[in-house]
Design an enzyme around this catalytic site. Structure first.
Site, PDB file in Angstrom:
ATOM      1  N   TYR A  18     -22.351 -12.062  10.132  1.00 51.10           N
ATOM      2  CA  TYR A  18     -23.607 -12.578   9.105  1.00 51.10           C
ATOM      3  C   TYR A  18     -23.668 -12.717   8.155  1.00 51.10           C
ATOM      4  CZ  TYR A  18     -28.088 -10.611   8.436  1.00 51.10           C
ATOM      5  OH  TYR A  18     -29.449 -10.465   8.298  1.00 51.10           O
ATOM      6  N   SER A  29     -30.191 -12.173   3.002  1.00 50.41           N
ATOM      7  CA  SER A  29     -30.458 -11.160   3.719  1.00 50.41           C
ATOM      8  C   SER A  29     -29.017 -10.838   1.757  1.00 50.41           C
ATOM      9  CB  SER A  29     -29.058 -10.077   4.284  1.00 50.41           C
ATOM     10  OG  SER A  29     -28.907  -8.720   5.149  1.00 50.41           O
TER      11      SER A  29
END
Length: 222
Positions: free
Chosen positions: A168, A155
């Site tokens: 994350y 990501s």
């Protein structure tokens, strides 16, 4: 005639006939699309989900399309589950694996000071630990194929701050570096390692946060 020739060339150029592929978390979102594309190009695919009913539903739909796909119930955050999973993959693919897509992931958005040790450990276990240890377990199969390929779904949260949660983001930054390291270490074994770094993608993981087009344009998500 020109369009037909172009289509024939493209199909030949991207054919994965005879290739085997493993995709974690393939019943939803990006993983689901990856399974369909790999099968569409002719690969034989194995995937996993923690939910038996969801897995069975997807397998039924895929097989109705003529796709060569199978699946296992697996919690990738568990080492015993990972070991059993790769044993199944080894048996199904006769000890050889061409493509491994590490797709599975989870996220809980909170301010950094609100993450408990338990939630931190859960996110790390699913997003980073599973990727690392499944690569270890899949390594002999990838090497045996003679032309292995690992693809990590990361990501842009691992590159810049997007407000998606510090845990994350840390997982994805580590994934980016792991990709580089394996690319160098396992090149001698004809195993390639690459990383895809998407921005916001409308998947079940983020759909509850996608409220309007402006939110999408801001790039907040995975």
């Amino acid at each position: 005639m020109a369009d037909a020739a172009k289509g024939t060339y493209r199909a030949s150029r991207w054919s994965l006939n005879g290739m085997t592929a493993l995709v974690t978390g393939g019943t939803r979102g990006i993983g689901h699309a990856i399974v369909e594309d790999l099968c569409g190009f002719g690969a034989t695919v194995h995937t996993c989900s923690r939910n038996q009913a969801e897995l069975d539903k997807c397998l039924t739909e895929w097989r109705s399309k003529g796709f060569l796909v199978s699946g296992s119930v697996c919690d990738v955050s568990s080492q015993p589950h990972r070991e059993k999973f790769i044993q199944e993959v080894t048996s199904i693919f006769n000890g050889k694996l061409n493509i491994y897509v590490n797709n599975v992931g989870v996220n809980y958005r909170k301010p950094t000071i609100e993450y408990t040790a338990e939630v931190y450990s859960q996110i790390m276990a699913v997003n980073l630990d599973s990727a690392y240890h499944l690569c270890q377990l899949a390594y002999p199969l990838l090497k045996a194929s003679g032309m292995g390929s690992i693809v990590f779904i990361s990501s842009i949260a691992g590159v810049v701050s997007l407000g998606t949660g510090s845990v994350y983001a840390a997982c994805k930054a580590a994934t980016n570096q792991l990709t580089k390291y394996l690319a160098c270490e396992w090149a001698k074994d004809n195993i390639r390692s690459n990383c895809v770094v998407p921005a916001t993608t409308n998947t079940p993981l983020v759909e509850h946060n996608i409220t309007d087009r402006l939110f999408l344009l801001m790039g907040i998500g995975e």
